[in-house]
Every structure is written in structure tokens, then in C-alpha cells.
Design a protein around this motif. Structure first.
Motif, short mmCIF file in Angstrom:
data_model
loop_
_atom_site.label_atom_id
_atom_site.label_comp_id
_atom_site.label_asym_id
_atom_site.label_seq_id
_atom_site.Cartn_x
_atom_site.Cartn_y
_atom_site.Cartn_z
N GLY A 146 2.87 3.92 -1.51
CA GLY A 146 3.01 4.34 -2.90
C GLY A 146 1.82 4.01 -3.77
O GLY A 146 1.81 4.33 -4.96
N ALA A 147 0.78 3.39 -3.20
CA ALA A 147 -0.40 3.03 -3.99
C ALA A 147 -1.22 4.27 -4.31
O ALA A 147 -1.18 5.28 -3.61
CB ALA A 147 -1.25 2.02 -3.23
N LYS A 148 -1.99 4.20 -5.39
CA LYS A 148 -2.86 5.29 -5.79
C LYS A 148 -3.98 5.49 -4.77
O LYS A 148 -4.41 4.55 -4.11
CB LYS A 148 -3.47 5.01 -7.16
CG LYS A 148 -2.45 4.83 -8.29
CD LYS A 148 -1.75 6.14 -8.61
CE LYS A 148 -0.84 5.98 -9.84
NZ LYS A 148 -0.12 7.23 -10.16
N ALA A 149 -4.45 6.73 -4.66
CA ALA A 149 -5.49 7.06 -3.69
C ALA A 149 -6.75 6.23 -3.92
O ALA A 149 -7.40 5.81 -2.95
CB ALA A 149 -5.82 8.55 -3.77
N ARG A 150 -7.09 5.98 -5.16
CA ARG A 150 -8.30 5.20 -5.45
C ARG A 150 -8.17 3.77 -4.93
O ARG A 150 -9.12 3.22 -4.39
CB ARG A 150 -8.58 5.19 -6.95
CG ARG A 150 -9.82 4.40 -7.35
CD ARG A 150 -10.12 4.52 -8.83
NE ARG A 150 -10.48 5.88 -9.19
CZ ARG A 150 -10.85 6.26 -10.42
NH1 ARG A 150 -10.88 5.36 -11.40
NH2 ARG A 150 -11.17 7.51 -10.67
N ARG A 151 -6.98 3.19 -5.09
CA ARG A 151 -6.77 1.82 -4.62
C ARG A 151 -6.80 1.76 -3.10
O ARG A 151 -7.37 0.84 -2.51
CB ARG A 151 -5.44 1.28 -5.14
CG ARG A 151 -5.16 -0.17 -4.74
CD ARG A 151 -6.28 -1.08 -5.19
NE ARG A 151 -6.20 -2.40 -4.58
CZ ARG A 151 -7.24 -3.18 -4.39
NH1 ARG A 151 -8.46 -2.77 -4.73
NH2 ARG A 151 -7.10 -4.38 -3.85
N THR A 185 0.81 -1.22 0.00
CA THR A 185 0.00 0.00 0.00
C THR A 185 0.84 1.27 0.00
O THR A 185 0.33 2.33 -0.35
CB THR A 185 -0.95 0.03 1.21
OG1 THR A 185 -0.19 -0.03 2.42
CG2 THR A 185 -1.90 -1.16 1.17
#
Length: 341
Positions: A89-94, A87
Motif C-alpha cells: 500500500g506504499a506510494k510508488a515514490r517511497r 510496503t
């Protein structure tokens, strides 16, 4: 450094892995390493307590796990895995998709967590509609079942109520129902009983335990209450000034603390049968961000401090024995003094 594969109650997978997490406070005054070298795991079916005084970095670590850090704090190193998925560095949506489905959250103040403009039932149903794609009708019926599960009387009528119409204890139960609505693999509970009286506190903790046994989820319990830790935690992670300073099975940590800070915390808990004996205190206070000392961050409050050892460099984590770690250069002396009558 993490503990070497401790055996959980269920013997199954790790649902949370934090490895070498470092957070920096940006701006002025800034603080590189606001949280530094934090590593621990939570396995399915077990409860891990994250403890320490206010200001030690517990809640900001929980926010980092959830991907909810304020703009002035940034992840500069390390990884977080939830149910095996990275999680950091993951995109906000993910991250938004994971919150509620794979990880649920219970905060200490339900009134600030519940939406005052929505009914209790609608707030619980919303999570199932979003993550499980259920219809409003099906999700609402499930919300009523969840309110019954968490022990709220007349769940159908309570589902139509607004948060202000419920007592503090019932609000917290409703918040727990919302947190586990999609049967997450991990539950993060940040001081979930602080604002409640002792009787309700015990009921909430028992409720969390029963849901955990039913769903097999892992629980990260953020708290400063050592009585709660002794009663519900399988393992304990102790934080001080943004660092993990000790990790152990709960029984081992209470029986033989291997860090001066842990020992001081346990000594300051009131004991029955010791009338008229002054209660030990931990002198001083946690250093604020921007004023962390070089070397051991506990040095100014530590009775074991030796200038030639503790004031410079990085203090490494050392193995006390299997599944027990301490970030201290004088572990032998600490453990030996704990055993001295």
C-alpha cells in the motif's frame, strides 16, 4: 501463520516479514488467491531459500515484496515489511526509494537487468548518487571499489565497459555489485545462477556469502536448485501452486520432510551410488492459474491424498515441531513413511 521466532545466526532484527500475503490475478481468466496465505521471515545475516517448481509463485511473490507487480496482479490481503517499514500500500515514490537502499535485487539474466546504453561503472554509481547523494566522482570511485570487491579483474577499465563487453559471469558479478552498492539490509536473489556454468555458479554463490558475512544482510534466495539450497540456505520455504506448504531449518527439511510435495521434490534429486535405479519423478504438473482445485492444491499429484480429508475446504498450516511447519492433514503419515527403511 509464521514460524515462532527462529534464532538467526546474528540474533538480530527481522529485515523482511511477509504475513498472510494474498495476490489476485485480475481479468479473464482470473484467479483469486493466485498467491494465498504466504507468510515467512528473513532475519539479518541469514539466507532463506524460497523453492518450488516453475509456476509455484516464487517470482511473483518476490515481485510483490519489491512492489513491482504487473498491472494484472493485485495485493488483496496481507502485509510486507522491509526493515520494519510496511510496503504493501506504499506510494510508488517511497517504494522506489527503498529499492536499492534497503533492498537490493539480483535477477537470473544480467543482460536483461543491466542497461546496455550505460557503462558498468555508471550503473553502479547511479544508485549511490540517487540514494546516498554522493557526487559523480565519489560514486564512480566507489563503483570501482565494488567491482574489485566482487572479483572483477582490472576494475577501473571494466567500469568503463558496456555490459556486452563482459562475459556472463562478470555481468552477474557487476549486477551483484550494483545490488549491494548502498549496503542494503535485504538482498533478493531470483535464480541468480541459472544461466551460468557450474564453476561460475559456485563462484557467484561464494561471492554472495562473503558479501553477506561482510554486510550482515539477509538474503532471500529464490531457486529450484536443491543442491544450491543445501549448500547455502539456513532455512527453506517450500511453495506449491501459490501457497507455502512447508517451512523448516534446512537440515530438518532435508532430513525429515513433512509435506508430500517436499518429499517428492527431494526424492527426485539424483543420488550418487545408485546405478541403474529409476529416478523418481513427481507425476503431473503444477495447476495453472484459473484451475486451482478446492482443498489441497497438491491433491492430484499426491500419493497420500484421502478424498474425505483433502478435497474440500482450506488446508491449514500445522506445527510439526518448533520451527517446522507443514500445510498437510496427514503429516504423521508422511513423516513416518520417510523414516521407514
Amino acid at each position: 501463520m509464521t514460524l515462532s521466532d527462529p534464532v538467526s545466526k546474528t540474533g538480530i532484527e527481522t529485515v523482511l516479514s511477509v504475513e498472510g500475503l494474498r495476490l489476485d490475478l485480475l481479468g479473464s481468466p482470473g484467479q483469486p488467491g493466485l498467491v494465498d496465505d504466504v507468510s515467512f521471515e528473513v532475519r539479518a545475516g541469514e539466507t532463506v531459500a524460497l523453492i518450488g517448481e516453475s509456476g509455484c509463485g516464487k517470482s511473483i511473490t518476490a515481485l510483490a515484496i519489491l512492489g513491482l507487480l504487473p498491472a494484472v496482479v493485485a495485493v488483496s490481503a496481507g502485509t510486507v515489511l522491509i526493515a520494519g517499514e510496511k510496503t504493501t500500500g506504499a506510494k510508488a515514490r517511497r517504494l522506489a526509494a527503498l529499492r536499492g537502499s534497503s533492498v537490493g535485487t539480483v535477477f537470473q539474466d544480467p543482460m536483461s537487468s543491466l542497461n546496455p546504453t550505460m557503462t558498468i561503472g555508471a550503473q553502479i554509481a547511479e544508485s549511490r548518487q540517487l540514494h546516498l547523494k554522493e557526487s559523480r566522482k565519489v560514486a564512480t570511485e566507489k563503483a570501482i571499489e565494488l567491482l574489485e570487491l566482487v572479483g572483477i579483474p582490472n576494475p577501473r577499465s571494466r567500469a568503463a565497459a558496456y555490459p556486452f563487453e563482459l562475459s556472463g559471469g562478470m555481468q552477474q558479478r557487476a549486477l551483484i555489485a550494483a545490488a549491494v552498492a548502498c549496503e542494503p539490509q535485504l538482498l533478493i536473489a531470483d535464480e541468480p545462477t541459472t544461466a551460468l556454468d557450474v564453476t561460475v555458479q559456485a563462484e557467484i554463490l561464494e561471492l554472495l556469502k562473503s558479501i553477506q558475512e561482510r554486510n550482515g544482510m539477509g538474503v532471500l534466495l529464490v531457486t529450484h536448485d536443491l543442491g544450491v539450497v543445501a549448500g547455502v540456505a539456513d532455512r527453506v520455504v517450500v511453495m506449491y501452486a501459490g501457497e507455502t506448504v512447508e517451512q523448516a531449518q534446512t537440515e530438518d527439511l532435508f532430513a525429515s520432510p513433512a509435506h508430500p510435495y517436499t518429499r517428492a521434490l527431494l526424492s527426485s534429486v539424483p543420488q550418487t551410488g545408485k546405478r541403474l535405479k529409476p529416478l523418481p519423478i513427481v507425476p503431473g504438473r503444477v495447476p495453472p492459474a484459473g484451475a486451482f482445485p478446492q482443498g489441497c492444491r497438491f491433491q492430484d499429484r499426491c500419493s497420500y491424498m484421502v478424498p474425505s480429508l483433502c478435497l474440500d475446504g482450506t488446508i491449514p498450516v500445522a506445527q510439526v515441531h518448533p520451527h517446522h511447519e507443514s500445510r498437510c492433514l496427514r503429516i504423521d503419515e508422511v513423516v513416518r513413511s520417510e523414516r521407514t527403511p
